[in-house]
Each structure stands twice: as structure tokens, then as C-alpha cells.
Write an enzyme that holds these catalytic residues in place. Structure first.
Site, PDB file in Angstrom:
ATOM      1  N   HIS A  44      79.717  13.465 -28.992  1.00 28.48           N
ATOM      2  CA  HIS A  44      79.120  14.291 -28.972  1.00 28.48           C
ATOM      3  C   HIS A  44      78.969  15.138 -30.383  1.00 28.48           C
ATOM      4  O   HIS A  44      78.996  16.446 -30.244  1.00 28.48           O
ATOM      5  CB  HIS A  44      78.546  14.638 -27.934  1.00 28.48           C
ATOM      6  N   GLU A  93      73.625  10.021 -30.462  1.00 31.27           N
ATOM      7  CA  GLU A  93      72.433  10.058 -30.983  1.00 31.27           C
ATOM      8  C   GLU A  93      73.026  10.173 -32.460  1.00 31.27           C
ATOM      9  O   GLU A  93      73.025  10.885 -33.012  1.00 31.27           O
ATOM     10  CB  GLU A  93      72.006  11.302 -31.343  1.00 31.27           C
ATOM     11  N   TYR A 145      62.367  13.932 -26.208  1.00 29.57           N
ATOM     12  CA  TYR A 145      62.064  15.108 -25.527  1.00 29.57           C
ATOM     13  C   TYR A 145      61.032  14.861 -25.540  1.00 29.57           C
ATOM     14  O   TYR A 145      60.238  15.708 -24.813  1.00 29.57           O
ATOM     15  CB  TYR A 145      62.729  15.926 -26.591  1.00 29.57           C
ATOM     16  N   GLU A 169      68.405  12.066 -22.165  1.00 36.42           N
ATOM     17  CA  GLU A 169      68.128  13.653 -22.255  1.00 36.42           C
ATOM     18  C   GLU A 169      66.828  13.466 -22.264  1.00 36.42           C
ATOM     19  O   GLU A 169      66.286  12.861 -22.745  1.00 36.42           O
ATOM     20  CB  GLU A 169      69.118  13.873 -23.229  1.00 36.42           C
ATOM     21  N   TRP A 204      68.282  17.633 -19.625  1.00 33.84           N
ATOM     22  CA  TRP A 204      69.190  18.191 -20.388  1.00 33.84           C
ATOM     23  C   TRP A 204      68.200  19.532 -20.587  1.00 33.84           C
ATOM     24  O   TRP A 204      67.148  20.025 -20.632  1.00 33.84           O
ATOM     25  CB  TRP A 204      68.971  17.781 -22.290  1.00 33.84           C
ATOM     26  N   GLU A 222      73.590  25.608 -28.605  1.00 35.68           N
ATOM     27  CA  GLU A 222      72.166  24.330 -28.881  1.00 35.68           C
ATOM     28  C   GLU A 222      73.202  24.720 -30.276  1.00 35.68           C
ATOM     29  O   GLU A 222      71.816  24.697 -31.777  1.00 35.68           O
ATOM     30  CB  GLU A 222      71.090  25.454 -27.994  1.00 35.68           C
ATOM     31  N   PHE A 260      68.185  25.717 -22.557  1.00 40.46           N
ATOM     32  CA  PHE A 260      68.121  24.587 -22.511  1.00 40.46           C
ATOM     33  C   PHE A 260      68.698  24.194 -20.884  1.00 40.46           C
ATOM     34  O   PHE A 260      67.950  23.066 -20.492  1.00 40.46           O
ATOM     35  CB  PHE A 260      68.302  23.698 -22.946  1.00 40.46           C
TER      36      PHE A 260
END
Ligand code: PNW
Length: 510
Positions: free
Chosen positions: A128, A181, A317, A399, A450, A457, A466
Site C-alpha cells: 500500500h 490502487e 468513494y 474501500e 475507510w 492521509e 477519515f
């Protein structure tokens, strides 16, 4: 479509996968402790002032490296079924290649053991964004094919070590994600634009575009290699995928040009990685826009990549509107410094009638608008239109989440915990996911909010929040916010009552 109110009484099956999510760099802290090597995201805020909005660092963050035992007891007490988190590559292999840090590996032994003893299902991401800094210095990290072998070695080590943390009774334990991602290759894998200042990123390609597509290419090769080994050599039986960042896109008008713009944005967001997964190659629109900036696969590589994911993982999102570029596609495609390159579409968050697509998020997440209604048609679109070849594999919303702007304006704990805009977003989002599943017949098999709690962030730092739990950055105390109870009540209402109790005044990790 049928009204969402029709799903009020619908129940989710026992094997529906749900929980909260995090990533190592964003929550662990202990950035230089117990043998951990630096990642690019440890280096960035120390090296360049203002590379992070509020000039904070991830050195401590939520300190979960030490507080994980409290965290899992808290998850258990709240009744959360699963935890999606990532392992830090530079914590277990400090320089990306070379010696293994036994203390780091031992930490994750304890962490997995702890989750298991609390009956919390582990959903594990191997990468990640915390690229070992040393790999930039030695060969330019994701711009070099050398990274494939180094990532594969790391991935095998982790899967061999932790592949046993599997409860055979549960279909989706453990899920492995190779990458989070890869759409943000280059900028999030390197901290771009600051990462582009790292020595080996200098002078590569046209404005970093070439670097981004090389990065995507090596990500795909590394993913396919790990998948092939996991299924065919290791004989792993658990689902493996990678997490995709993509959003529901609607056209700005009914024109054919805007419809094509939507297609190009979808090809860029979903097709860049999903095309090789379903067809063995990149989508045609990417090839025609990018030309030589897009690398090519050998036939053997295509065969390996095709089919190399057991379901589609969507980090979805928000929503966007797309329109054709003002000067036409040809002009944009010829100019990689065009602001609309490489999708060659103008994306917007204001509708043709002048109204925004939804309430906006925090100043540290300007890309994020509260548009929960978008996820329902999007899930149908993905399954029935965009990836019809892989219909039946299922979709996990890996997410979704919201940075409530009120939290950066208020400063008393009570106000911070009263995150009604996030609560509203979560309720709407979950209702729409359930409607997609129950009313529209989409095979959506899981959903993750998330984030587990407030965290670092990325370029927006610790100030953009978040979390479904608040973290006091001085005392490291955690408090659930209103949105956490909204989230939990929703799952209880829909048949996921995890009656659990735990004493959350737990010992510190180690
Ligand atoms: C995700 N978008 O990134 C990441 O996986 C998390 O690490 C991150 O903290 C979280 O979302 C919140 O930002 C995204 O532009 C970044 O649509 C951008 C988008 C989506 C997800």
C-alpha cells in the site's frame, strides 16, 4: 429501478465480508523502530517542506505498531467482523532487497495471532504505497523491471509465513491483495511530484507519464507472477486480487463525444489494470492515446496476467462527470502535457445544471464528494457492461469513506465525534450497495469502510481525518465516532449481529 426502501428488511448472508480498513504507513508509526527501513513516505515529509499539507509526518501516526492489541480488542468489542490492513515491505525487508528484519516479521506474527485469537478475519494487502526508499536509489523503484523480482520475493515470504492464518470454514478468510490502487503509480508509489525529484526519477519520459505507465506495467507483471505462484506452486486456495481506485462516471451531456469521454475515463480508471486481467492487454483507447508511452506485453506475459484475480476489488468513494476535451481528442492525445492527458476527458464535480454532484469533503480531500447514489448503478455497470467476461467472480467494495469537513473546523471532542456528514454518507452508501445486491442482482460480496480510525492521509497529512474512530494524537486514545455506530447498526439491521464483548483496556502491544 426498485426503490431502496424495499431492502429495509433484507439480510446479508453469513459469508458476506465486511469491516474497516487501514494501511501500514498511515497507522503504524514506529517509522524507524526495531529494524524498519525507510519508505519513500517516511522520507518525503522530512526532505521537502510543504510536501504534506499540514507538514505532519507518519513517524508516529496512530502508533498501531505498539497499540495493535488494544485496537483488535476494540474491533472485537464493537463487533466488527474483518480488518483490512497492509504489511510494510520496508519493515520486513528494510532495504527492499537483501536481509530480512526478523523483528519486523515477528511483529506481524504477533499481530496475526492476536487477530485470530479475537476472531477478527484478516484481509491483507502486501503493498500500500510504502515503497522501500533504497529501491529508488538503487534502480529507480517502479520504473525498473528489477522491482518485479524484489516484490515477488517479498510477497512469497509473506504468503509462506502467513498463509496459514486461514480459517477454512470461512470462504473469504484470508483475502490477499497484492497491490493497493496501482492507478496512483508514480505519484503515490513515489510521493510524486516530490518523488519525481528523487534521483532516479529525473528525466524519465515526458513529464512523469512514461514513469507512471512503466510503474503500472511492472505492477501488473509482479501481480501476475505472485498470483501464478500462489495458485499453482503454493496451491493457495484463498481469493487473491488487487484493489482498484475507480469511480462512477456520468456524461456531461447526451452527446456522442461525451459518451466517448466517459468510456476513456473508465478505460483509464478500470481498464488500465482490468483490461489485462480480463483480456490480457490494455484497452484500445489507452493504446491510441498513449502510443509508445504505454509498454507492451509478450504473449507469455499476457497469458499470465489474464485471469489473475479472483474477484474485482473496488475502492469506490465518489462520482465524477466527464466531457470531451475542448480541443478534441487528437490534440490532447498528441500532447502529454495537456492537463486532460491521458484520459483526454474533462472531469468535473458540477452538473450541467450548475449543481454540485453532492456535498463536498474536507479541504484535504477535494476529490471526494458525497454521492452515495452512484455506487448502485456503478456496481451494475461493472458487472454487466464493463467486465461481462468475468461476471460471476463478484465485486468487493474494498474501500469507501469520507473526510467530514466539520472535523477540521470543530475542536472539542464531542463535536469531532458527532460526524454526521460521514454518518449520512455511510448510511446512503451501504443502502445503495444492498440495493445493488438484492434488487439489481449484482454479486457484491463485501464492503470495507475507510478507515478504522484517523490516520496519516498521505500528502494531506494527519489533519485530514477519515476515521470511524477518533485518535487523540497526544494520548493516543481512540474514541468511536457517530459514524461508527451508524455503520455497526446498519450491519446489525441487515443480519450481521456480531455479539461480542471484550475488555478494551488492553495491554500495550510489546
Ligand atoms: C484511497 N480518488 O485512496 C487509499 O487507498 C487510502 O490509502 C486513502 O487514505 C483513502 O483512499 C482516502 O484518500 C484514494 O481520487 C485516493 O477517487 C483517491 C481516490 C480514491 C481513493
Amino acid at each position: 429501478p426498485a426503490y431502496i426502501s424495499e431492502v429495509e428488511d433484507a439480510k446479508l448472508p453469513d459469508d458476506f465480508l465486511w469491516g474497516v480498513a487501514s494501511a501500514a504507513l498511515q497507522v503504524e508509526g514506529a517509522a524507524a523502530d526495531e529494524g524498519k527501513g525507510p519508505s519513500v513516505w517516511d522520507f518525503l515529509p522530512h526532505r521537502w517542506a510543504n510536501s504534506v499539507l499540514d507538514n505532519t509526518t507518519a513517524d508516529v501516526a496512530a502508533n498501531s505498531y505498539y497499540l495493535y492489541k488494544q485496537d483488535s480488542l476494540r474491533l472485537k468489542a464493537l463487533g466488527i467482523q474483518s480488518y483490512s490492513f497492509s504489511i510494510s515491505w520496508p519493515r520486513v525487508i528494510p532495504f527492499g532487497k537483501g536481509p530480512v528484519n526478523e523483528q519486523g516479521v515477528k511483529h506481524y506474527d504477533d499481530f496475526f495471532e492476536d487477530l485470530l485469537s479475537n476472531d477478527i478475519k484478516a484481509v491483507v494487502t502486501l503493498f500500500h504505497w510504502d515503497t522501500p526508499l533504497a529501491l529508488f536509489n538503487s534502480y529507480g523503484a517502479w520504473t525498473s523491471e528489477e522491482i518485479v523480482a524484489d516484490f515477488v520475493r517479498y510477497a512469497k515470504l509473506m504468503i509462506e509465513r502467513y498463509g496459514t492464518y486461514i480459517l477454512p470454514s470461512y470462504k473469504y478468510t484470508t483475502v490477499w491483495y497484492t497491490f493497493n490502487e496501482p492507478q496512483y503509480c508514480n505519484w503515490r508509489f513515489s510521493g510524486y511530484p516530490y518523488g519525481s525529484l528523487l534521483p532516479s526519477y529525473n528525466g524519465i519520459g515526458t513529464g512523469g507519464v512514461k514513469a507512471a505507465f512503466l510503474c503500472g506495467h511492472y505492477t501488473l507483471l509482479a501481480h501476475a507472477e505472485v498470483y501464478d505462484w500462489y495458485k499453482n506452486v503454493f496451491k493457495g486456495t484463498k481469493p487473491m486480487s488487487f484493489k482498484n481506485s475507480a469511480n462512477w462516471i456520468t456524461p456531461n451531456s447526451t452527446s456522442a463525444a461525451d459518451a466517448e469521454a466517459v468510456q476513456r475515463v473508465n478505460d483509464y480508471n478500470m481498464g488500465w489494470f482490468g483490461g489485462p486481467w480480463t483480456d490480457g492487454d490494455y484497452p484500445e483507447s489507452l493504446r491510441s492515446t498513449l502510443g509508445d508511452l504505454l509498454p507492451t506485453f509478450t504473449q507469455e506475459q499476457k497469458d499470465k496476467i489474464k485471469g489473475s484475480a479472483d474477484f474485482y476489488a473496488l475502492d469506490g468513494y465518489t462520482a465524477n462527470i466527464a466531457a470531451a476535451p475542448p480541443n478534441g481528442i487528437a490534440a490532447c492525445a498528441a500532447n502529454s502535457s495537456d492537463p486532460n492527458f491521458p484520459s483526454c476527458a474533462v472531469t468535473a464535480t458540477v452538473q450541467p445544471d450548475g449543481f454540485p454532484i453532492g456535498p463536498n469533503s474536507d479541504a484535504g480531500a477535494t476529490w471526494l464528494w458525497s454521492t452515495p447514489g452512484g455506487i448502485r448503478p456503478y456496481l451494475s455497470f461493472i458487472e454487466n457492461e464493463y467486465f461481462p467476461k468475468v461476471k460471476g467472480k463478484g465485486i468487493v467494495v474494498s474501500e469507501f469513506g469520507f473526510a467530514d469537513p466539520a472535523e477540521s473546523q470543530f475542536n472539542t471532542l464531542g463535536q469531532i465525534l458527532w460526524d454526521l456528514r460521514r454518518a449520512d454518507y455511510i448510511q446512503g452508501f451501504l443502502d445503495n450497495i444492498l440495493a445493488a445486491r438484492v434488487l439489481d442482482g449484482v454479486n457484491v460480496t463485501g464492503v470495507f469502510a475507510w478507515a478504522i480510525y484517523d490516520n496519516f492521509e498521505w500528502n494531506s497529512g494527519l489533519g485530514t481525518k477519515f476515521g470511524l474512530q477518533y485518535v487523540n494524537l497526544t494520548s493516543q486514545e481512540r474514541h468511536p465516532k457517530a459514524s461508527m455506530f451508524q455503520f455497526l447498526n446498519w450491519f446489525k439491521l441487515h443480519g450481521q449481529d456480531q455479539t461480542a464483548t471484550a475488555n478494551i483496556t488492553a495491554p500495550i502491544g510489546h
